[in-house]
Design a protein around this motif. Structure first.
Motif, PDB file in Angstrom:
ATOM      1  N   HIS A 192      10.743  -1.564  -7.188  1.00  0.00           N
ATOM      2  CA  HIS A 192      11.437  -2.645  -7.899  1.00  0.00           C
ATOM      3  C   HIS A 192      10.909  -4.001  -7.440  1.00  0.00           C
ATOM      4  CE1 HIS A 192      15.032   0.366  -8.104  1.00  0.00           C
ATOM      5  NE2 HIS A 192      13.993   0.735  -8.838  1.00  0.00           N
ATOM      6  N   ILE A 193      10.090  -4.629  -8.265  1.00  0.00           N
ATOM      7  CA  ILE A 193       9.555  -5.945  -7.948  1.00  0.00           C
ATOM      8  C   ILE A 193       9.428  -6.730  -9.247  1.00  0.00           C
ATOM      9  CG2 ILE A 193       8.256  -5.273  -5.886  1.00  0.00           C
ATOM     10  CD1 ILE A 193       5.772  -5.066  -7.587  1.00  0.00           C
ATOM     11  N   THR A 194       9.186  -8.018  -9.124  1.00  0.00           N
ATOM     12  CA  THR A 194       8.812  -8.836 -10.275  1.00  0.00           C
ATOM     13  C   THR A 194       7.594  -9.659  -9.884  1.00  0.00           C
ATOM     14  OG1 THR A 194      10.103 -10.792  -9.677  1.00  0.00           O
ATOM     15  CG2 THR A 194      11.243  -9.065 -10.925  1.00  0.00           C
ATOM     16  N   ILE A 195       6.898 -10.130 -10.882  1.00  0.00           N
ATOM     17  CA  ILE A 195       5.728 -10.959 -10.607  1.00  0.00           C
ATOM     18  C   ILE A 195       6.132 -12.202  -9.829  1.00  0.00           C
ATOM     19  CG2 ILE A 195       3.938 -12.365 -11.694  1.00  0.00           C
ATOM     20  CD1 ILE A 195       3.710 -10.316 -13.847  1.00  0.00           C
ATOM     21  N   ALA A 196       7.320 -12.698 -10.106  1.00  0.00           N
ATOM     22  CA  ALA A 196       7.782 -13.901  -9.414  1.00  0.00           C
ATOM     23  C   ALA A 196       7.987 -13.664  -7.927  1.00  0.00           C
ATOM     24  CB  ALA A 196       9.086 -14.380 -10.042  1.00  0.00           C
ATOM     25  N   ASP A 197       8.087 -12.393  -7.514  1.00  0.00           N
ATOM     26  CA  ASP A 197       8.363 -12.079  -6.116  1.00  0.00           C
ATOM     27  C   ASP A 197       7.123 -11.624  -5.355  1.00  0.00           C
ATOM     28  OD1 ASP A 197      11.082 -12.643  -6.367  1.00  0.00           O
ATOM     29  OD2 ASP A 197      11.473 -10.668  -7.196  1.00  0.00           O
ATOM     30  N   ILE A 198       5.948 -11.807  -5.930  1.00  0.00           N
ATOM     31  CA  ILE A 198       4.735 -11.375  -5.245  1.00  0.00           C
ATOM     32  C   ILE A 198       4.439 -12.339  -4.095  1.00  0.00           C
ATOM     33  CG2 ILE A 198       2.269 -10.941  -5.459  1.00  0.00           C
ATOM     34  CD1 ILE A 198       4.007  -8.919  -6.872  1.00  0.00           C
ATOM     35  N   ASN A 199       4.846 -11.971  -2.904  1.00  0.00           N
ATOM     36  CA  ASN A 199       4.615 -12.846  -1.751  1.00  0.00           C
ATOM     37  C   ASN A 199       4.165 -12.083  -0.526  1.00  0.00           C
ATOM     38  OD1 ASN A 199       6.966 -11.577  -0.914  1.00  0.00           O
ATOM     39  ND2 ASN A 199       8.271 -13.293  -1.520  1.00  0.00           N
ATOM     40  N   SER A 200       3.744 -10.829  -0.712  1.00  0.00           N
ATOM     41  CA  SER A 200       3.239 -10.049   0.407  1.00  0.00           C
ATOM     42  C   SER A 200       2.193  -9.067  -0.117  1.00  0.00           C
ATOM     43  CB  SER A 200       4.366  -9.286   1.102  1.00  0.00           C
ATOM     44  OG  SER A 200       4.772  -8.177   0.323  1.00  0.00           O
ATOM     45  N   PRO A 201       1.294  -8.594   0.737  1.00  0.00           N
ATOM     46  CA  PRO A 201       0.296  -7.609   0.291  1.00  0.00           C
ATOM     47  C   PRO A 201       0.924  -6.345  -0.274  1.00  0.00           C
ATOM     48  CG  PRO A 201      -0.344  -8.552   2.401  1.00  0.00           C
ATOM     49  CD  PRO A 201       1.040  -9.056   2.111  1.00  0.00           C
ATOM     50  N   ASP A 202       2.002  -5.848   0.355  1.00  0.00           N
ATOM     51  CA  ASP A 202       2.629  -4.617  -0.126  1.00  0.00           C
ATOM     52  C   ASP A 202       3.145  -4.782  -1.545  1.00  0.00           C
ATOM     53  OD1 ASP A 202       2.077  -3.378   2.230  1.00  0.00           O
ATOM     54  OD2 ASP A 202       4.087  -3.591   3.079  1.00  0.00           O
ATOM     55  N   GLU A 203       3.730  -5.936  -1.865  1.00  0.00           N
ATOM     56  CA  GLU A 203       4.257  -6.159  -3.203  1.00  0.00           C
ATOM     57  C   GLU A 203       3.128  -6.273  -4.234  1.00  0.00           C
ATOM     58  OE1 GLU A 203       6.615  -9.561  -2.419  1.00  0.00           O
ATOM     59  OE2 GLU A 203       8.455  -8.414  -2.090  1.00  0.00           O
ATOM     60  N   LEU A 204       2.030  -6.918  -3.837  1.00  0.00           N
ATOM     61  CA  LEU A 204       0.897  -7.030  -4.744  1.00  0.00           C
ATOM     62  C   LEU A 204       0.310  -5.657  -5.037  1.00  0.00           C
ATOM     63  CD1 LEU A 204      -1.145  -8.659  -6.369  1.00  0.00           C
ATOM     64  CD2 LEU A 204      -2.481  -8.929  -4.276  1.00  0.00           C
ATOM     65  N   TYR A 205       0.129  -4.850  -4.000  1.00  0.00           N
ATOM     66  CA  TYR A 205      -0.411  -3.517  -4.217  1.00  0.00           C
ATOM     67  C   TYR A 205       0.541  -2.661  -5.040  1.00  0.00           C
ATOM     68  CZ  TYR A 205      -4.555  -3.922  -1.324  1.00  0.00           C
ATOM     69  OH  TYR A 205      -5.770  -4.279  -0.836  1.00  0.00           O
ATOM     70  N   SER A 206       1.848  -2.818  -4.845  1.00  0.00           N
ATOM     71  CA  SER A 206       2.813  -2.079  -5.649  1.00  0.00           C
ATOM     72  C   SER A 206       2.693  -2.454  -7.114  1.00  0.00           C
ATOM     73  CB  SER A 206       4.232  -2.345  -5.145  1.00  0.00           C
ATOM     74  OG  SER A 206       4.409  -1.874  -3.825  1.00  0.00           O
ATOM     75  N   LEU A 207       2.541  -3.760  -7.393  1.00  0.00           N
ATOM     76  CA  LEU A 207       2.358  -4.223  -8.767  1.00  0.00           C
ATOM     77  C   LEU A 207       1.105  -3.606  -9.380  1.00  0.00           C
ATOM     78  CD1 LEU A 207       2.794  -6.093 -11.230  1.00  0.00           C
ATOM     79  CD2 LEU A 207       1.561  -7.865  -9.967  1.00  0.00           C
ATOM     80  N   LEU A 208      -0.015  -3.637  -8.657  1.00  0.00           N
ATOM     81  CA  LEU A 208      -1.267  -3.114  -9.184  1.00  0.00           C
ATOM     82  C   LEU A 208      -1.216  -1.605  -9.358  1.00  0.00           C
ATOM     83  CD1 LEU A 208      -3.834  -5.276  -7.156  1.00  0.00           C
ATOM     84  CD2 LEU A 208      -3.084  -5.571  -9.527  1.00  0.00           C
ATOM     85  N   LEU A 209      -0.457  -0.928  -8.508  1.00  0.00           N
ATOM     86  CA  LEU A 209      -0.281   0.513  -8.659  1.00  0.00           C
ATOM     87  C   LEU A 209       0.475   0.831  -9.943  1.00  0.00           C
ATOM     88  CD1 LEU A 209      -0.356   3.458  -7.499  1.00  0.00           C
ATOM     89  CD2 LEU A 209       1.883   2.945  -6.524  1.00  0.00           C
ATOM     90  N   HIS A 210       1.615   0.178 -10.159  1.00  0.00           N
ATOM     91  CA  HIS A 210       2.420   0.455 -11.344  1.00  0.00           C
ATOM     92  C   HIS A 210       1.723   0.005 -12.622  1.00  0.00           C
ATOM     93  CE1 HIS A 210       6.012   1.993  -9.383  1.00  0.00           C
ATOM     94  NE2 HIS A 210       5.898   1.038  -8.479  1.00  0.00           N
ATOM     95  N   ALA A 211       0.863  -1.002 -12.520  1.00  0.00           N
ATOM     96  CA  ALA A 211       0.117  -1.481 -13.689  1.00  0.00           C
ATOM     97  C   ALA A 211      -1.122  -0.642 -13.970  1.00  0.00           C
ATOM     98  CB  ALA A 211      -0.286  -2.948 -13.495  1.00  0.00           C
ATOM     99  N   GLY A 212      -1.462   0.291 -13.073  1.00  0.00           N
ATOM    100  CA  GLY A 212      -2.576   1.199 -13.313  1.00  0.00           C
ATOM    101  C   GLY A 212      -3.909   0.752 -12.767  1.00  0.00           C
ATOM    102  N   TYR A 213      -3.937  -0.327 -11.969  1.00  0.00           N
ATOM    103  CA  TYR A 213      -5.203  -0.822 -11.422  1.00  0.00           C
ATOM    104  C   TYR A 213      -5.540  -0.185 -10.085  1.00  0.00           C
ATOM    105  CZ  TYR A 213      -5.114  -4.272 -15.127  1.00  0.00           C
ATOM    106  OH  TYR A 213      -5.090  -4.867 -16.365  1.00  0.00           O
ATOM    107  N   LEU A 214      -4.558   0.373  -9.411  1.00  0.00           N
ATOM    108  CA  LEU A 214      -4.767   1.163  -8.212  1.00  0.00           C
ATOM    109  C   LEU A 214      -4.118   2.521  -8.431  1.00  0.00           C
ATOM    110  CD1 LEU A 214      -3.884  -1.426  -5.394  1.00  0.00           C
ATOM    111  CD2 LEU A 214      -6.154  -0.774  -6.212  1.00  0.00           C
ATOM    112  N   THR A 215      -4.525   3.503  -7.632  1.00  0.00           N
ATOM    113  CA  THR A 215      -3.926   4.824  -7.758  1.00  0.00           C
ATOM    114  C   THR A 215      -3.655   5.396  -6.384  1.00  0.00           C
ATOM    115  OG1 THR A 215      -4.107   6.944  -8.909  1.00  0.00           O
ATOM    116  CG2 THR A 215      -6.055   6.189  -7.735  1.00  0.00           C
ATOM    117  N   LEU A 216      -2.811   6.401  -6.337  1.00  0.00           N
ATOM    118  CA  LEU A 216      -2.476   7.047  -5.071  1.00  0.00           C
ATOM    119  C   LEU A 216      -3.596   8.001  -4.664  1.00  0.00           C
ATOM    120  CD1 LEU A 216       1.218   7.950  -5.892  1.00  0.00           C
ATOM    121  CD2 LEU A 216       0.472   6.241  -4.238  1.00  0.00           C
ATOM    122  N   SER A 217      -3.955   7.971  -3.400  1.00  0.00           N
ATOM    123  CA  SER A 217      -4.909   8.947  -2.893  1.00  0.00           C
ATOM    124  C   SER A 217      -4.211  10.228  -2.475  1.00  0.00           C
ATOM    125  CB  SER A 217      -5.681   8.377  -1.697  1.00  0.00           C
ATOM    126  OG  SER A 217      -4.798   8.037  -0.642  1.00  0.00           O
TER     127      SER A 217
END
Length: 228
Positions: A192-217
């Motif tokens: 549970h995040i919003t773009i407005a709350d992107i203020n840490s690496p973990d949140e950025l990676y979570s956003l990119l994961l849910h958006a399909g730009y990163l994937t789980l290994s």
């Protein structure tokens, strides 16, 4: 709700309401500075449509992010949620490995490894998933004997406005500097995040994961997991 009532009156059956990309206008609103107003409007809309609607059989909302800190679904009950971290509908969000192998065989494609390197990359629950749009465009190009059918077809299907600001943030720059090609990173994933709350690496990676730009290994993620 009015449309539901009219459809019910005409067909004599309760209706299904399906809203795709429900989070897109909210994320744009946060970026443009009117997030609170947009959230209040959507909260009322969803409450009237999905809770106090006697003509509703079932409702489905799809989107990239579960909007955090907005109480967006506070007026709803019996809401079930599935994300890329869950297994229940994992095989229904794209082509599975078995389906891709079958289609490649039917198309007479022998260089299957190159195809998988281009269009593999989604890991939903325990399933490896291929992007249907890209893969079907590839098969169409093969059928029409295009010289180089391996192309980034996905870039023609939509914009990147939602992630453009986070990608060019100071946090992102520091992360790109630390990445090596193909390296896995261990991060704490957040649903549970919003773009407005992107203020840490973990949140950025979570956003990119849910958006399909990163994937789980790891196909079975825990609170902390590797992404690539």
């Amino acid at each position: 709700k009015t449309l539901s009532e009219l459809l019910h009156a005409h067909h004599g059956k309760k209706v299904y309401v399906i809203i795709d990309e429900y989070d897109t206008p909210l994320n744009h609103a946060y970026l443009k500075g009117y997030g609170d107003e947009a959230t209040a409007f959507m909260r009322t809309l969803f409450g009237i449509t999905f809770k106090s609607n006697p003509f509703l059989e079932k409702g489905i909302l799809t989107g990239i992010l579960r909007i955090a800190k907005a109480n967006l679904f506070s007026d709803l009950n019996n809401l079930l949620e599935d994300t890329v971290l869950d297994n229940d509908y994992a095989s229904h969000f794209g082509f599975t490995e078995g389906e891709v192998n079958e289609l490649l065989t039917l198309a007479g494609v022998t260089d299957t490894q190159s195809v998988k390197e281009w269009y593999n990359g989604y890991r939903i629950g325990g399933e490896t998933i291929y992007n249907p749009w890209s893969f079907m465009n590839y098969l169409s190009a093969v059928a029409h004997d295009h010289h180089d059918p391996l192309q980034p077809y996905w870039v023609d299907s939509g914009g990147v406005d939602m992630i453009q600001t986070p990608l060019f943030s100071e946090i992102a720059r520091s992360l790109w500097d630390s990445l090596d090609n193909g390296k896995n990173l261990s991060v704490a994933l957040k649903k549970h995040i919003t773009i407005a709350d992107i203020n840490s690496p973990d949140e950025l990676y979570s956003l990119l994961l849910h958006a399909g730009y990163l994937t789980l290994s790891d196909p079975h993620p825990n609170l902390k997991d590797n992404v690539n």
